[in-house]
Design an enzyme around this catalytic site. Sequence first.
Site, short mmCIF file in Angstrom:
data_model
loop_
_atom_site.label_atom_id
_atom_site.label_comp_id
_atom_site.label_asym_id
_atom_site.label_seq_id
_atom_site.Cartn_x
_atom_site.Cartn_y
_atom_site.Cartn_z
N GLY A 48 48.87 38.81 14.62
CA GLY A 48 49.76 38.19 15.59
C GLY A 48 49.58 38.63 17.03
N ASP A 107 61.25 41.88 15.06
CA ASP A 107 62.37 41.17 14.45
C ASP A 107 63.35 42.21 13.91
OD1 ASP A 107 64.08 39.51 13.12
OD2 ASP A 107 62.58 38.50 11.91
N ARG A 169 48.63 29.70 15.47
CA ARG A 169 48.32 30.87 16.30
C ARG A 169 47.60 30.48 17.59
NH1 ARG A 169 49.18 35.49 13.12
NH2 ARG A 169 48.79 35.27 10.91
P1 IMP Z 1 59.80 43.13 11.68
O1 IMP Z 1 59.13 44.17 10.84
O2 IMP Z 1 60.99 42.51 10.97
O3 IMP Z 1 60.14 43.61 13.06
O4 IMP Z 1 58.81 41.91 11.78
C1 IMP Z 1 57.74 41.93 12.58
C2 IMP Z 1 56.69 40.95 12.11
O5 IMP Z 1 57.28 39.77 11.54
C3 IMP Z 1 55.89 40.47 13.29
O6 IMP Z 1 54.77 41.28 13.50
C4 IMP Z 1 55.54 39.05 12.89
O7 IMP Z 1 54.33 39.04 12.15
C5 IMP Z 1 56.64 38.59 11.99
N1 IMP Z 1 57.61 37.74 12.71
C6 IMP Z 1 58.90 38.04 13.00
N2 IMP Z 1 59.51 37.04 13.65
C7 IMP Z 1 58.57 36.07 13.80
C8 IMP Z 1 58.59 34.77 14.44
O8 IMP Z 1 59.57 34.29 15.02
N3 IMP Z 1 57.41 34.08 14.39
C9 IMP Z 1 56.30 34.55 13.78
N4 IMP Z 1 56.24 35.77 13.20
C10 IMP Z 1 57.37 36.52 13.20
MG MG Z 2 52.57 40.18 12.69
#
Ligand code: IMP
Ligand code: MG
Length: 183
Positions: A48, A107, A169
């Site tokens: 990402g 997130d 992407r």
């Molecule tokens: P976290 O561990 O919940 O903070 O999630 C982080 C990962 O979730 C990021 O590196 C993204 O790969 C994915 N992610 C979270 N929200 C989104 C979004 O709105 N679009 C695309 N990928 C997301």
């Molecule tokens: Mg990611």
Amino acid sequence: MLIRTPEEDIKYVLYTEEQIQKRVAELGQELGEKFRDKTPLMICVLRGASFFFTDLCRQMKCHMNIDFISASSYFSGTKSSGTVRLVKDSSIDMTDRHLVLVEDIIDSGLTLQYLERLFETRKPASITTVAFLDKDVKKPNRNGVDYRGFVIPDEFVVGYGLDYADYYRNLPYIGVLKEECYQ
Ligand code: IMP
Ligand code: MG
């Protein structure tokens, strides 16, 4: 077979290419000054952060090394699975290095927390975290990320490296998908 173009699946654009490049230039300048005499080890969290990472590094006017790792917390869909896996590790010695961990989006904050804890055990001189987007709307900076491009609403976004089901992407902007595109 997909017959629609990625653009046709976008409901609205949250940040245009121009807005993104302007913000990334600001961040790059700030980080370049901070690390001018430190030769940071820039670490891109694949896949990402790849577009953000290469733009950011080009805006930093300092020496650096780069490496790529891959973590996964999303197995599919738009919801976090709650568990983080390191899919690809770095092969560079991190001892006494200034690490800059570059993520696409925060997130829940779990991925970043996991990676920070893991790399702390390798005795770097410092760890700085950078996320292009932060879904931190209710409690300001709850994740403790050091640098952020934009703080966004709690919506699922795609483009500029971010995916849904590994698509979208390559869109040069950040957008929100049309509802019918989620399966
Ligand atoms: P976290 O561990 O919940 O903070 O999630 C982080 C990962 O979730 C990021 O590196 C993204 O790969 C994915 N992610 C979270 N929200 C989104 C979004 O709105 N679009 C695309 N990928 C997301
Ligand atoms: Mg990611």
